[in-house]
Design an enzyme around this catalytic site. Structure first.
Site, PDB file in Angstrom:
ATOM      1  N   ASP A 472       0.562  -1.016   0.009  1.00 61.83           N
ATOM      2  CA  ASP A 472       0.143  -0.087  -0.046  1.00 61.83           C
ATOM      3  C   ASP A 472       0.808   1.158  -0.102  1.00 61.83           C
ATOM      4  O   ASP A 472       1.989   1.315   0.185  1.00 61.83           O
ATOM      5  CB  ASP A 472      -0.810  -0.042   1.130  1.00 61.83           C
ATOM      6  CG  ASP A 472      -2.187   0.787   1.014  1.00 61.83           C
ATOM      7  OD1 ASP A 472      -2.300   1.564   0.139  1.00 61.83           O
ATOM      8  OD2 ASP A 472      -2.940   0.403   1.966  1.00 61.83           O
ATOM      9  N   ASP A 542     -11.151   2.029  -2.980  1.00 61.73           N
ATOM     10  CA  ASP A 542     -11.583   1.746  -1.789  1.00 61.73           C
ATOM     11  C   ASP A 542     -13.003   1.624  -1.800  1.00 61.73           C
ATOM     12  O   ASP A 542     -13.626   1.393  -0.770  1.00 61.73           O
ATOM     13  CB  ASP A 542     -11.056   2.725  -0.590  1.00 61.73           C
ATOM     14  CG  ASP A 542      -9.956   2.385  -0.170  1.00 61.73           C
ATOM     15  OD1 ASP A 542      -9.369   1.285  -0.470  1.00 61.73           O
ATOM     16  OD2 ASP A 542      -9.303   2.936   0.804  1.00 61.73           O
TER      17      ASP A 542
END
Ligand code: DGJ
Length: 727
Positions: A472, A542
């Site tokens: 990430d 997301d």
């Protein structure tokens, strides 16, 4: 005059005009260089002035006539700044003596076969007044009409440094009456929306200034249509994608004669590069593909190219994941996690991916996103038995175990920051600006390079049970300053950072070849073919609300193959579980739900979705050809399909994005002469298909000409069909 004399004079006149023409041609072109790649052809000319001009970039079968007069300076293939060219330059340098102009003249070129499919063309240019060299590299991939273009710049000038201000990766030119560009725009949680516009005179710049991730607002990829807006299955379309994880610039300049130049590369803003004598500056590569059959084909060409040459382990099935992020966020312990393993096994998931929150101790325990980042010791409070215990527990249930990492970042509230505040990227004399409560570690610094490698190595080496990593990167750079680089080198920071990042990713991919990896960056911040080379898939957003995901996945599918697009079933948006499953079935499937809080009926529904995926869909997602059938940008629904390469099988998805009716959907990519059975799959329990085509047999021709009648009309309705060839 006698007839013979008359004829003789005519002949002389003809010969003189002819030879004059030849002389003129000879005087204009010293040589023509052709680079071909499937249907795409680049035609270059070395002029009698030794400059390199572009004569054409487009259809291979289009004859390019040799010019009868000298082309304008604006048609140089890589126009340099400061000595005659008045359009946007591709190369701009200040030489060691302060001269701000550059000339580039042809020196030599070579074309070598790298394989049956690949040819590498190298063209060497030099400034006649300076030992300043530019080499152009064009890798052409015949099977996918793809050209990968990049340059290197080097000099042997005396004392001091050459300053590079512009260094485009490529700058092809187009001649038409109309140009339409499609960008993929958005923001966090609404990524990759198509937005098409007609270019008018002047410069249109599509860029990113995020530094260490290409995107949040726009991906470094675009579609260019010549003559009319891009259509799905017809018309001349180019599609391009820059292989660079940092700030980029895509500049479209339409000049006063309606010529278009497309300059692509690293964003030059604040990024002048001081080049030492003998040092080589390499631009990232830009990928260009072309089709006369619309953007559907350019997408498939990108996918085929990626599967052959770019993404890791293209033939390895992407495992069905159970991820705990939306299920637990930071709040979990060993018992909860192993409990989720049980759920994973029950629904047929193949791997458990432990997300953020597993590390940090004492006052910096990673219990929320405000602290702990940088302290990569397993949390003794949450996971007292450590990672290898979890990997073993997963193995007992015959599922794999994966882990989340964010090696490039630090929270100011962490032991790491207390020890090394100077390691972060920030500007001197300015208040540090945080992004998601965190700072970026300065990867140009050798100690940071070592530290970040050790995070990966120390997590994976002692725990061989970890077979998957989600990498990430949750912020972008807003204050590009380094306390490691010299004052002059400050403008190198973001370029050097990304080159170090590549080295780190490469070390990871080579050091742990059996660990699969997902590229993530606060959603899809790093969706570029430069980084994706080291990964198996990426996290597109997301936003996992299936209704929103339809368009997000649709956008990325224009460039990236379905098996790289992670698609998880979640509760977001409170949609029906059927819609969530149907949407996730069109990508690299995962689940992100608290399975221990689902009903037995829901778990059965999930298990059925996973079974269908593994038995009949995954193979098509992994290896099929994408056909976009109905665009949610034009209609109240999206429809797409993946067709097996031998055209014996296909999976078709219908998603109702709005209320409204599309009475029938025509399929594409099938074999017209084959017969196919149509079966609606993943029906909600106790319901039967509302489609008249269900359980019937049609020829490919019927399915492509008449289509499947569609009873859906309400927002969020969906259907998935399996098509199988019947003898
Ligand atoms: C952002 C990612 O996009 C999410 O999936 C999750 O991994 C969080 N980061 C964790 O902090």
């Amino acid at each position: 005059m006698k007839k013979q004399n008359y004829l003789f004079i005519l002949l002389c006149l003809f010969l003189s005009i002819h030879t004059q023409g030849q002389a003129q041609n000879q005087s204009v072109a010293k040589q023509i260089i052709k680079v071909e790649s499937g249907d795409l052809k680049l035609t270059l000319m070395v002029g009698n002035d030794d400059r390199l001009y572009q004569l054409g970039f487009g259809a291979k079968d289009k004859e390019i006539a040799a010019p009868t007069g000298m082309p304008s300076r604006e048609s140089e293939f890589l126009p340099p700044y400061g000595n005659g060219v008045i359009t946007e330059p591709a190369v701009q340098a200040t030489h060691t003596d302060g001269n701000t102009s550059t000339e580039l003249r042809y020196v030599s070129h070579k074309q070598e076969a790298v394989s049956d499919d690949i040819q590498l063309t190298t063209i060497s240019l030099k400034d006649p007044a300076y030992p300043f060299f530019v080499d152009i590299f064009i890798k052409s991939y015949k099977s996918t009409s793809m050209m990968e273009i990049w340059n290197t710049i080097r000099h042997e000038e005396g004392e001091g440094k050459v300053v590079l201000y512009r260094y485009a990766s490529a700058s092809p030119r187009f001649q038409s009456s109309q140009y339409w560009v499609t960008q993929f725009i958005g923001d966090y949680s609404r990524e990759a929306n198509l937005s098409e516009e007609r270019l008018s005179e002047g410069i249109k710049v599509l860029d990113s200034k995020l530094g260490i991730r290409a995107t949040q607002m726009r991906i470094p990829s675009f579609i260019l249509s010549v003559g009319q807006p891009a259509r799905e299955n017809e018309g001349e379309v180019f599609a391009a994608s820059l292989k660079w994880p940092g700030s980029f610039q895509l500049a479209f300049e339409v000049d006063w004669e309606k010529n278009l130049r497309v300059l692509t590369g690293i964003n030059p803003i604040g990024a002048q590069y001081y080049l030492d004598r003998g040092e080589t500056f390499t631009t990232p590569a830009i990928l260009w593909t072309y089709s006369k059959k619309g953007k559907g084909e350019t997408s498939r060409q990108f996918h085929h190219w990626a599967m052959k040459y770019s993404v890791r382990d293209p033939q390895k099935n992407r495992p069905v994941l159970l991820n705990n992020w939306e299920a637990t966020y930071f709040t979990f312990d060993e018992k909860r996690i192993t409990g989720l393993f049980d759920g994973a096994k029950q629904v047929g998931a193949e791997l458990f991916l432990l997300d953020d929150g597993w590390f940090g101790n004492g006052e910096y325990s990673r219990d929320h996103d405000r602290q702990g980042l940088g302290d990569w010791q397993v949390s003794t409070k949450k996971l007292p038995s450590g990672l290898s215990y979890l990997a073993k527990e997963a193995k007992k249930r015959k599922i794999g175990f994966g882990i989340w990492l964010e090696p490039e970042m630090v929270n100011p509230k962490s032991e790491l920051y207390n020890k090394h505040p100077e390691w972060i990227i920030t500007q001197q004399k300015r208040e540090p600006i945080l992004g998601r409560n965190q700072e970026t570690l300065d990867l140009t610094r050798p100690e940071v390079q070592k530290f970040e490698w050790e995070i990966i190595d120390n997590t994976l080496r002692p725990n061989p049970g970890i077979s998957y990593v989600k990498w990430d990167c949750n912020r972008y750079v807003t204050q590009p300053g380094s306390s490691y680089l010299s004052p002059q080198e400050q403008s190198h920071l973001l370029i050097d950072y990304n080159n170090s990042l590549y080295r780190l990713m490469d070390k990871f991919a080579n050091g742990f070849p059996n660990v699969m990896a997902m590229l993530c960056s606060g959603g899809s911040g790093r969706v570029d073919y430069g980084s994706l080379h080291y990964f198996h898939s990426f996290w597109p957003s997301d936003n996992t609300d299936p209704l929103r995901r339809i368009k997000i996945q649709w956008g990325f599918g224009h460039f990236f193959p379905a098996n790289t697009i992670a698609a998880h079933i979640t509760r977001m948006g409170n949609r029906s579980l059927k819609l969530a499953i149907d949407v996730a079935l069109s990508g690299a499937l995962g689940i992100d739900m608290a399975l221990d809080k689902t009903t037995a009926e829901e778990r059965a529904q999930l298990a059925e979705g996973v079974r269908l995926y593994k038995e009949s869909i995954r193979d098509l997602v992994m290896r099929g050809d994408l056909y976009r059938l109905v665009s949610p940008y034009e209609f109240p629904m999206a429809a797409l399909s993946y067709v097996a390469p031998d055209k014996n099988k296909a999976v078709v998805y219908f998603y109702q994005t709005e209320d409204g009716k599309v009475p029938s959907v025509k399929l594409n990519g099938l074999d017209a002469s084959k017969k196919y059975s149509v079966k609606e799959i993943n029906l909600a329990k106790g319901t039967s298909s509302r489609f008249t085509a269900d359980q019937k047999i049609f020829t490919g021709e019927e399915l492509m000409n008449n289509g499947i009648d569609n009873p859906l009309s309400a927002q969020a309705e969906s259907a998935v069909f399996e098509l199988k060839m019947v003898e």
